[in-house]
Design a protein around this motif. Structure first.
Motif, PDB file in Angstrom:
ATOM      1  N   VAL A 123       0.894  -1.284   0.021  1.00  0.00           N
ATOM      2  CA  VAL A 123      -0.144  -0.148  -0.003  1.00  0.00           C
ATOM      3  C   VAL A 123       0.992   1.320  -0.051  1.00  0.00           C
ATOM      4  O   VAL A 123       2.094   0.929   0.244  1.00  0.00           O
ATOM      5  CB  VAL A 123      -1.021  -0.180   1.144  1.00  0.00           C
ATOM      6  CG1 VAL A 123      -1.758  -1.247   1.416  1.00  0.00           C
ATOM      7  CG2 VAL A 123      -0.179   0.077   2.639  1.00  0.00           C
ATOM      8  N   TYR A 124       0.407   2.303  -0.026  1.00  0.00           N
ATOM      9  CA  TYR A 124       1.133   3.625   0.137  1.00  0.00           C
ATOM     10  C   TYR A 124       1.432   3.824   1.413  1.00  0.00           C
ATOM     11  O   TYR A 124       0.655   3.596   2.401  1.00  0.00           O
ATOM     12  CB  TYR A 124       0.085   4.740  -0.603  1.00  0.00           C
ATOM     13  CG  TYR A 124       0.618   5.038  -1.974  1.00  0.00           C
ATOM     14  CD1 TYR A 124       0.004   4.125  -3.040  1.00  0.00           C
ATOM     15  CD2 TYR A 124       1.582   5.953  -2.598  1.00  0.00           C
ATOM     16  CE1 TYR A 124       0.043   4.241  -4.304  1.00  0.00           C
ATOM     17  CE2 TYR A 124       1.562   6.063  -4.209  1.00  0.00           C
ATOM     18  CZ  TYR A 124       0.982   5.067  -4.988  1.00  0.00           C
ATOM     19  OH  TYR A 124       1.122   5.355  -6.091  1.00  0.00           O
ATOM     20  N   GLY A 125       2.741   4.442   1.571  1.00  0.00           N
ATOM     21  CA  GLY A 125       3.252   4.786   3.146  1.00  0.00           C
ATOM     22  C   GLY A 125       3.227   6.320   2.923  1.00  0.00           C
ATOM     23  O   GLY A 125       3.329   7.106   2.018  1.00  0.00           O
TER      24      GLY A 125
ATOM     25  N   ILE B 257       6.143   1.145  11.354  1.00  0.00           N
ATOM     26  CA  ILE B 257       7.116   0.419  10.624  1.00  0.00           C
ATOM     27  C   ILE B 257       8.436   1.413  10.236  1.00  0.00           C
ATOM     28  O   ILE B 257       7.935   2.330   9.547  1.00  0.00           O
ATOM     29  CB  ILE B 257       6.454  -0.441   9.671  1.00  0.00           C
ATOM     30  CG1 ILE B 257       5.372  -1.341   9.968  1.00  0.00           C
ATOM     31  CG2 ILE B 257       7.584  -0.960   8.792  1.00  0.00           C
ATOM     32  CD1 ILE B 257       4.698  -2.051   9.118  1.00  0.00           C
TER      33      ILE B 257
ATOM     34  N   THR C 196       7.425  -7.536   7.572  1.00  0.00           N
ATOM     35  CA  THR C 196       7.900  -6.645   8.555  1.00  0.00           C
ATOM     36  C   THR C 196       8.274  -7.315   9.601  1.00  0.00           C
ATOM     37  O   THR C 196       7.282  -8.322  10.182  1.00  0.00           O
ATOM     38  CB  THR C 196       6.792  -5.456   8.973  1.00  0.00           C
ATOM     39  OG1 THR C 196       6.467  -4.805   7.916  1.00  0.00           O
ATOM     40  CG2 THR C 196       7.165  -4.641  10.099  1.00  0.00           C
TER      41      THR C 196
ATOM     42  N   LEU D 198       7.639   1.305  22.794  1.00  0.00           N
ATOM     43  CA  LEU D 198       7.990  -0.259  22.826  1.00  0.00           C
ATOM     44  C   LEU D 198       9.472  -0.344  22.845  1.00  0.00           C
ATOM     45  O   LEU D 198      10.192   0.707  22.057  1.00  0.00           O
ATOM     46  CB  LEU D 198       7.270  -1.270  21.841  1.00  0.00           C
ATOM     47  CG  LEU D 198       5.950  -1.246  22.092  1.00  0.00           C
ATOM     48  CD1 LEU D 198       5.247  -2.075  20.776  1.00  0.00           C
ATOM     49  CD2 LEU D 198       5.375  -1.990  23.196  1.00  0.00           C
TER      50      LEU D 198
ATOM     51  N   GLY E 124       9.556  -2.647  14.197  1.00  0.00           N
ATOM     52  CA  GLY E 124       9.125  -3.378  13.005  1.00  0.00           C
ATOM     53  C   GLY E 124      10.101  -2.734  11.880  1.00  0.00           C
ATOM     54  O   GLY E 124      10.149  -1.714  11.459  1.00  0.00           O
TER      55      GLY E 124
ATOM     56  N   ALA F 170       7.379   4.804   8.450  1.00  0.00           N
ATOM     57  CA  ALA F 170       6.047   5.037   7.734  1.00  0.00           C
ATOM     58  C   ALA F 170       4.787   4.033   7.879  1.00  0.00           C
ATOM     59  O   ALA F 170       5.141   2.816   7.744  1.00  0.00           O
ATOM     60  CB  ALA F 170       6.508   4.692   6.096  1.00  0.00           C
ATOM     61  N   PRO F 171       3.827   4.692   8.181  1.00  0.00           N
ATOM     62  CA  PRO F 171       2.649   3.641   8.131  1.00  0.00           C
ATOM     63  C   PRO F 171       1.818   4.006   7.015  1.00  0.00           C
ATOM     64  O   PRO F 171       2.223   4.683   5.856  1.00  0.00           O
ATOM     65  CB  PRO F 171       1.509   4.760   9.373  1.00  0.00           C
ATOM     66  CG  PRO F 171       1.979   6.094   9.138  1.00  0.00           C
ATOM     67  CD  PRO F 171       3.360   5.992   8.840  1.00  0.00           C
TER      68      PRO F 171
ATOM     69  N   VAL G 226       3.175  -8.999   9.190  1.00  0.00           N
ATOM     70  CA  VAL G 226       4.135  -8.483  10.562  1.00  0.00           C
ATOM     71  C   VAL G 226       4.313  -9.593  11.491  1.00  0.00           C
ATOM     72  O   VAL G 226       3.261 -10.335  12.173  1.00  0.00           O
ATOM     73  CB  VAL G 226       3.461  -7.204  11.341  1.00  0.00           C
ATOM     74  CG1 VAL G 226       4.264  -6.932  12.516  1.00  0.00           C
ATOM     75  CG2 VAL G 226       2.832  -6.082  10.291  1.00  0.00           C
TER      76      VAL G 226
HETATM   77  O1  TXA Z   1       2.820  -2.883   3.938  1.00  0.00           O
HETATM   78  C1  TXA Z   1       3.225  -2.078   5.192  1.00  0.00           C
HETATM   79  O2  TXA Z   1       3.340  -2.521   6.165  1.00  0.00           O
HETATM   80  C2  TXA Z   1       2.644  -0.684   5.013  1.00  0.00           C
HETATM   81  C3  TXA Z   1       3.666   0.022   4.162  1.00  0.00           C
HETATM   82  C4  TXA Z   1       3.832   1.678   3.934  1.00  0.00           C
HETATM   83  O3  TXA Z   1       4.985  -0.251   4.348  1.00  0.00           O
HETATM   84  N1  TXA Z   1       2.677  -0.091   6.107  1.00  0.00           N
HETATM   85  C5  TXA Z   1       2.073  -0.199   7.117  1.00  0.00           C
HETATM   86  O4  TXA Z   1       2.010   0.360   8.251  1.00  0.00           O
HETATM   87  O5  TXA Z   1       0.843  -0.821   6.801  1.00  0.00           O
HETATM   88  P1  TXA Z   1       0.866   0.549   9.468  1.00  0.00           P
HETATM   89  O6  TXA Z   1       1.417   1.591  10.407  1.00  0.00           O
HETATM   90  O7  TXA Z   1      -0.287   0.985   8.850  1.00  0.00           O
HETATM   91  O8  TXA Z   1       0.811  -0.798  10.204  1.00  0.00           O
HETATM   92  C6  TXA Z   1       1.935  -1.165  10.986  1.00  0.00           C
HETATM   93  C7  TXA Z   1       1.462  -2.216  11.837  1.00  0.00           C
HETATM   94  C8  TXA Z   1       0.498  -1.885  12.972  1.00  0.00           C
HETATM   95  O9  TXA Z   1      -0.438  -2.860  13.210  1.00  0.00           O
HETATM   96  C9  TXA Z   1       1.475  -1.708  14.224  1.00  0.00           C
HETATM   97  O10 TXA Z   1       0.903  -2.171  15.476  1.00  0.00           O
HETATM   98  C10 TXA Z   1       2.551  -3.078  13.906  1.00  0.00           C
HETATM   99  O11 TXA Z   1       2.579  -2.868  12.538  1.00  0.00           O
HETATM  100  N2  TXA Z   1       3.760  -2.649  14.614  1.00  0.00           N
HETATM  101  C11 TXA Z   1       4.756  -1.750  14.060  1.00  0.00           C
HETATM  102  N3  TXA Z   1       5.633  -1.951  14.853  1.00  0.00           N
HETATM  103  C12 TXA Z   1       5.400  -2.932  15.832  1.00  0.00           C
HETATM  104  C13 TXA Z   1       6.283  -3.329  17.096  1.00  0.00           C
HETATM  105  N4  TXA Z   1       7.371  -2.797  17.363  1.00  0.00           N
HETATM  106  N5  TXA Z   1       5.268  -4.304  17.824  1.00  0.00           N
HETATM  107  C14 TXA Z   1       4.593  -4.826  17.432  1.00  0.00           C
HETATM  108  N6  TXA Z   1       3.598  -4.442  16.362  1.00  0.00           N
HETATM  109  C15 TXA Z   1       4.054  -3.382  15.644  1.00  0.00           C
END
Ligand code: TXA
Ligand code: MG
Length: 351
Positions: free
Chosen positions: A33-35, A62, A95, A112, A116, A138-139, A180
């Motif tokens: 998806v777009y970030g 992430i 991720t 935390l 990721g 980037a989310p 993830v």
């Molecule tokens: O495909 C993707 O992952 C896209 C593109 C832009 O790379 N990014 C994305 O980011 O979907 P976001 O923020 O929409 O989703 C990130 C997910 C969330 O559910 C978050 O809780 C989980 O990853 N996450 C990130 N860091 C984490 C961590 N340290 N521990 C547990 N979960 C984590």
């Protein structure tokens, strides 16, 4: 703030890198998806991401890297399990949650001590990451709670006038966000299913655990999977998942019409003729869930754009990519699943 929407090329990448260095945010395409990216080491830049999206600040971001060498500028160490995932699936739509380095600020990780890490395979994403020269937090580039954006236009619809630049690299091929997986515990834990499937992960790692919240509405331990407690992927329309044959789905549709609704069916392409003259769009074909993944978020957004207030979407089997599709559908539907016996009931009983 004025938002530029530019095709991704050398000129727009130079501008993007300049904005990132100045502590700004830039939206960019990936294979999922777009970030919405910002310099992961810059707290005020990261704060702009949360502000533009309206994202709760305990939901971690992430961190994206341009190559495998850069992983150790984000993660404190690479465990043997993490190394196996990196070797097998990076670059790609995955991720890996690992212990974080101290110089990644806590605002990135929602407080935390893990982070990721993702190395995308999309050529435009990699050019963007290389041009920036720093790890990029980037989310997905949607307003918080909305379906993730799979085109630059979706980003524009949600974030225009809130961010300075959107790099247009065309439609994303994957359609659901990355898989993830955390390798911080004794057994790797799948936190969010994606196009790197649970079966593929098991083949590489041996045993993995699958988080119970992936297919069920359960109380979530925030520390393990912070993103899961929030409502996700929801269009304005009410989404209902239909686990029933097409003829029963027709009855649910007709009950919705009788209740004054404007429903849209998203169904298996090969069964669409069963719904005529009702509004139905293909969502999935020939048992290939990756097709459903690719079109899912765009279909939910289209339903809103075209004024449908109810989306009736077929359940899909949860093997392979199907697990990621059902995970997103159930969340969009707030876990409401109707079965064949529900097709007799008045529509108001589902609301
Ligand atoms: O495909 C993707 O992952 C896209 C593109 C832009 O790379 N990014 C994305 O980011 O979907 P976001 O923020 O929409 O989703 C990130 C997910 C969330 O559910 C978050 O809780 C989980 O990853 N996450 C990130 N860091 C984490 C961590 N340290 N521990 C547990 N979960 C984590
Ligand atoms: Mg998201």
């Amino acid at each position: 703030m004025k938002t530029d929407l530019l095709p991704l090329n050398e000129r727009s990448l130079a501008l993007a890198a300049e904005l990132i260095r100045a502590g700004e945010t830039v939206a960019f395409p990936t294979e999922t998806v777009y970030g919405l990216g910002a310099d992961a080491r810059n707290e005020s830049a990261v704060a702009r991401i949360f502000e533009a999206k309206g994202r709760p600040n305990d939901n971690p971001l992430i961190v994206h890297v341009a190559d495998k060498e850069q992983i150790l500028s984000v993660a404190a160490e690479i465990s043997p399990a993490a190394q196996k995932l990196i070797d097998a699936f990076m670059p790609g739509p995955i991720t890996v949650v690992m212990p974080k380095r101290p110089d990644i600020p806590l605002c990135v990780t929602g407080g935390l001590d893990t982070v990721g890490v993702r190395l995308p395979v999309h050529e435009g994403a990699r050019r963007f990451l290389r041009a920036c020269g720093c790890p990029i937090a980037a989310p997905s580039a949607n307003s918080s709670g909305k379906p993730s954006p799979t085109t630059a236009r979706h980003v524009w619809d949600d974030l225009k006038n809130k961010i300075p630049l959107i790099l247009d690299g065309g439609a994303c091929g994957g359609g659901v966000e990355s898989t993830v997986i955390s390798v911080c515990g004794s057994v790797p834990l799948l936190l969010r299913p994606g196009l790197v499937t649970a079966e593929q992960l098991t083949a590489v790692l041996g045993k993995i655990d699958i988080h119970p919240a992936i297919l069920r509405a359960v109380e979530v331990d925030r520390a393990a999977s912070p993103g899961m407690k929030y409502k996700h992927y929801a269009p304005r329309a009410r989404v209902l998942v239909l686990d029933m044959p097409a003829r029963d789905a027709c009855r649910v549709y007709d009950a919705a019409i009788a209740a004054g609704k404007k429903p849209l069916l998203l169904w298996r392409e090969e069964e669409l003729s069963a719904f005529a003259p009702r509004h139905a769009l293909p969502f999935y074909a020939h048992g290939d869930a990756s097709i459903a993944a690719r079109g899912l978020f765009a279909a939910l957004r289209r339903a809103d754009d075209e004024g449908f207030d109810t989306v009736l979407v077929t359940a899909v089997p949860t093997d392979g990519a199907g697990l990621s599709v059902m995970n997103r559908l159930l969340r969009a539907a707030s876990f409401t699943v109707l079965h064949a016996q529900d097709a007799q009931k008045p529509f108001s009983s589902y609301e």
